[in-house]
Design an enzyme around this catalytic site. Structure first.
Site, PDB file in Angstrom:
ATOM      1  N   MET A   1       0.729  -1.248  -0.023  1.00  0.00           N
ATOM      2  CA  MET A   1       0.355   0.235   0.081  1.00  0.00           C
ATOM      3  C   MET A   1       0.975   1.439  -0.154  1.00  0.00           C
ATOM      4  O   MET A   1       1.231   1.584   0.899  1.00  0.00           O
ATOM      5  CB  MET A   1      -0.840   0.258   1.248  1.00  0.00           C
ATOM      6  CG  MET A   1      -1.726   1.173   1.390  1.00  0.00           C
ATOM      7  SD  MET A   1      -2.736   1.153   2.937  1.00  0.00           S
ATOM      8  CE  MET A   1      -1.793   1.380   4.210  1.00  0.00           C
ATOM      9  N   PRO A   2       0.760   2.232  -1.669  1.00  0.00           N
ATOM     10  CA  PRO A   2       1.930   3.111  -1.084  1.00  0.00           C
ATOM     11  C   PRO A   2       1.593   4.077   0.021  1.00  0.00           C
ATOM     12  O   PRO A   2      -0.351   4.388  -0.565  1.00  0.00           O
ATOM     13  CB  PRO A   2       1.852   3.729  -2.678  1.00  0.00           C
ATOM     14  CG  PRO A   2       1.257   2.362  -3.761  1.00  0.00           C
ATOM     15  CD  PRO A   2       0.620   2.124  -2.504  1.00  0.00           C
ATOM     16  N   PHE A   3       2.162   4.951   0.484  1.00  0.00           N
ATOM     17  CA  PHE A   3       1.697   5.909   1.152  1.00  0.00           C
ATOM     18  C   PHE A   3       2.011   7.250   1.152  1.00  0.00           C
ATOM     19  O   PHE A   3       3.826   6.888   1.406  1.00  0.00           O
ATOM     20  CB  PHE A   3       2.091   5.176   3.167  1.00  0.00           C
ATOM     21  CG  PHE A   3       1.230   6.205   4.357  1.00  0.00           C
ATOM     22  CD1 PHE A   3      -0.313   6.511   4.152  1.00  0.00           C
ATOM     23  CD2 PHE A   3       2.294   7.477   4.418  1.00  0.00           C
ATOM     24  CE1 PHE A   3      -0.630   7.467   5.154  1.00  0.00           C
ATOM     25  CE2 PHE A   3       1.483   8.166   5.615  1.00  0.00           C
ATOM     26  CZ  PHE A   3      -0.307   8.363   5.504  1.00  0.00           C
ATOM     27  N   ARG A  40      -2.788   6.148  -0.306  1.00  0.00           N
ATOM     28  CA  ARG A  40      -2.674   6.805   0.606  1.00  0.00           C
ATOM     29  C   ARG A  40      -1.593   8.191   0.776  1.00  0.00           C
ATOM     30  O   ARG A  40      -1.176   8.007   0.355  1.00  0.00           O
ATOM     31  CB  ARG A  40      -2.929   5.755   2.230  1.00  0.00           C
ATOM     32  CG  ARG A  40      -3.074   4.765   2.376  1.00  0.00           C
ATOM     33  CD  ARG A  40      -5.235   4.767   2.509  1.00  0.00           C
ATOM     34  NE  ARG A  40      -5.953   3.673   2.265  1.00  0.00           N
ATOM     35  CZ  ARG A  40      -6.238   2.943   1.501  1.00  0.00           C
ATOM     36  NH1 ARG A  40      -5.911   3.290   0.644  1.00  0.00           N
ATOM     37  NH2 ARG A  40      -6.991   1.800   1.663  1.00  0.00           N
TER      38      ARG A  40
END
Length: 68
Positions: A1-3, A40
């Site tokens: 999940m890229p944040f 995100r």
């Protein structure tokens, strides 16, 4: 999940922040080949009195620029 975390000076419009979130999400999704639903973005706004450049706050620098 890229944040993605972004710190910006306060004062941008809600529309500018919405556009930034949209564009960052699209770019991360494309470059990382990740579904956009997993991206995100967190925007953190900082007061001009709390951001320093070359030994002076941005507020002070703006004040100096306005007086010159």
């Amino acid at each position: 999940m890229p944040f993605i975390q972004v710190t910006i000076l306060e004062g941008r419009t809600p529309e500018q922040k919405e556009r930034l979130i949209e564009q960052l999400s699209k770019t991360a999704s494309d470059v990382l080949e990740a579904p956009i639903e997993t991206v995100r973005v967190h925007l953190q706004e900082t007061a001009a009195t709390h951001w320093g450049i070359a030994g002076k706050s941005v507020a002070k620098r703006r004040e100096t620029d306005a007086n010159n």
